[in-house]
Motif scaffolding. Structure first.
Motif, PDB file in Angstrom:
ATOM      1  N   LEU A   6       0.823  -1.195   0.000  1.00  0.00           N
ATOM      2  CA  LEU A   6       0.000   0.000   0.000  1.00  0.00           C
ATOM      3  C   LEU A   6       0.863   1.253   0.000  1.00  0.00           C
ATOM      4  CD1 LEU A   6      -2.849   1.220   0.176  1.00  0.00           C
ATOM      5  CD2 LEU A   6      -2.609   1.121   2.658  1.00  0.00           C
ATOM      6  N   LEU A   7       1.938   1.256   0.782  1.00  0.00           N
ATOM      7  CA  LEU A   7       2.848   2.398   0.787  1.00  0.00           C
ATOM      8  C   LEU A   7       3.519   2.571  -0.571  1.00  0.00           C
ATOM      9  CD1 LEU A   7       4.651   2.294   4.244  1.00  0.00           C
ATOM     10  CD2 LEU A   7       3.025   3.977   3.406  1.00  0.00           C
ATOM     11  N   GLY A   8       3.857   1.481  -1.215  1.00  0.00           N
ATOM     12  CA  GLY A   8       4.451   1.552  -2.549  1.00  0.00           C
ATOM     13  C   GLY A   8       3.506   2.177  -3.554  1.00  0.00           C
ATOM     14  N   TYR A   9       2.246   1.735  -3.536  1.00  0.00           N
ATOM     15  CA  TYR A   9       1.248   2.301  -4.444  1.00  0.00           C
ATOM     16  C   TYR A   9       0.999   3.781  -4.139  1.00  0.00           C
ATOM     17  CZ  TYR A   9       0.099  -2.363  -6.155  1.00  0.00           C
ATOM     18  OH  TYR A   9       0.137  -3.598  -6.725  1.00  0.00           O
ATOM     19  N   VAL A  15       4.077  10.391  -6.889  1.00  0.00           N
ATOM     20  CA  VAL A  15       5.010  10.791  -7.943  1.00  0.00           C
ATOM     21  C   VAL A  15       4.246  11.144  -9.217  1.00  0.00           C
ATOM     22  CG1 VAL A  15       6.835   9.929  -9.470  1.00  0.00           C
ATOM     23  CG2 VAL A  15       6.987   9.544  -7.017  1.00  0.00           C
ATOM     24  N   ALA A  16       3.260  10.340  -9.575  1.00  0.00           N
ATOM     25  CA  ALA A  16       2.463  10.624 -10.768  1.00  0.00           C
ATOM     26  C   ALA A  16       1.715  11.954 -10.606  1.00  0.00           C
ATOM     27  CB  ALA A  16       1.482   9.495 -11.036  1.00  0.00           C
ATOM     28  N   PHE A  17       1.121  12.178  -9.453  1.00  0.00           N
ATOM     29  CA  PHE A  17       0.426  13.445  -9.182  1.00  0.00           C
ATOM     30  C   PHE A  17       1.386  14.620  -9.286  1.00  0.00           C
ATOM     31  CE2 PHE A  17      -0.637  16.720  -6.035  1.00  0.00           C
ATOM     32  CZ  PHE A  17      -1.866  17.133  -6.528  1.00  0.00           C
ATOM     33  N   TYR A  18       2.564  14.476  -8.698  1.00  0.00           N
ATOM     34  CA  TYR A  18       3.574  15.537  -8.701  1.00  0.00           C
ATOM     35  C   TYR A  18       4.013  15.846 -10.128  1.00  0.00           C
ATOM     36  CZ  TYR A  18       7.659  18.108  -6.928  1.00  0.00           C
ATOM     37  OH  TYR A  18       8.587  19.067  -6.640  1.00  0.00           O
ATOM     38  N   LEU A  19       4.220  14.813 -10.940  1.00  0.00           N
ATOM     39  CA  LEU A  19       4.655  15.014 -12.326  1.00  0.00           C
ATOM     40  C   LEU A  19       3.590  15.717 -13.160  1.00  0.00           C
ATOM     41  CD1 LEU A  19       6.452  11.652 -13.158  1.00  0.00           C
ATOM     42  CD2 LEU A  19       7.492  13.913 -12.994  1.00  0.00           C
ATOM     43  N   GLU A  24       7.326  21.470 -13.863  1.00  0.00           N
ATOM     44  CA  GLU A  24       8.547  22.258 -13.742  1.00  0.00           C
ATOM     45  C   GLU A  24       9.270  21.955 -12.431  1.00  0.00           C
ATOM     46  OE1 GLU A  24       5.548  23.836 -14.238  1.00  0.00           O
ATOM     47  OE2 GLU A  24       5.683  24.262 -16.381  1.00  0.00           O
ATOM     48  N   ALA A  25       8.519  21.842 -11.373  1.00  0.00           N
ATOM     49  CA  ALA A  25       9.112  21.534 -10.066  1.00  0.00           C
ATOM     50  C   ALA A  25       9.667  20.114 -10.049  1.00  0.00           C
ATOM     51  CB  ALA A  25       8.071  21.712  -8.960  1.00  0.00           C
ATOM     52  N   ALA A  26       8.975  19.186 -10.707  1.00  0.00           N
ATOM     53  CA  ALA A  26       9.462  17.812 -10.772  1.00  0.00           C
ATOM     54  C   ALA A  26      10.766  17.747 -11.553  1.00  0.00           C
ATOM     55  CB  ALA A  26       8.410  16.911 -11.413  1.00  0.00           C
ATOM     56  N   ALA A  27      10.846  18.491 -12.653  1.00  0.00           N
ATOM     57  CA  ALA A  27      12.078  18.517 -13.440  1.00  0.00           C
ATOM     58  C   ALA A  27      13.213  19.131 -12.640  1.00  0.00           C
ATOM     59  CB  ALA A  27      11.852  19.297 -14.729  1.00  0.00           C
TER      60      ALA A  27
END
Length: 54
Positions: A6-9, A15-19, A24-27
């Motif tokens: 569950l923590l992995g998911y 990460v997907a949300f952040y990207l 720009e912040a993710a890059a």
């Protein structure tokens, strides 16, 4: 084991949300990580050059 999965998911979802929400912040974050890795590799090269050099 279920909690770990569950923590992995949750991490992948974050990460997907952040990207997608702040690309720009993710890059910038990825560039910062690579800069630190390259800085560490450079420091190791300097160390080994000093140890193995004349």
């Amino acid at each position: 084991m279920r909690f770990r999965r569950l923590l992995g998911y949750a991490g992948i979802a974050f990460v997907a949300f952040y990207l997608f929400k702040m690309p720009e912040a993710a890059a910038a974050s990825v560039n910062g990580v690579f800069d630190r890795i390259l800085g560490g590799a450079d420091s190791l090269a300097v160390f080994f050059s000093a140890v193995l050099g004349p």
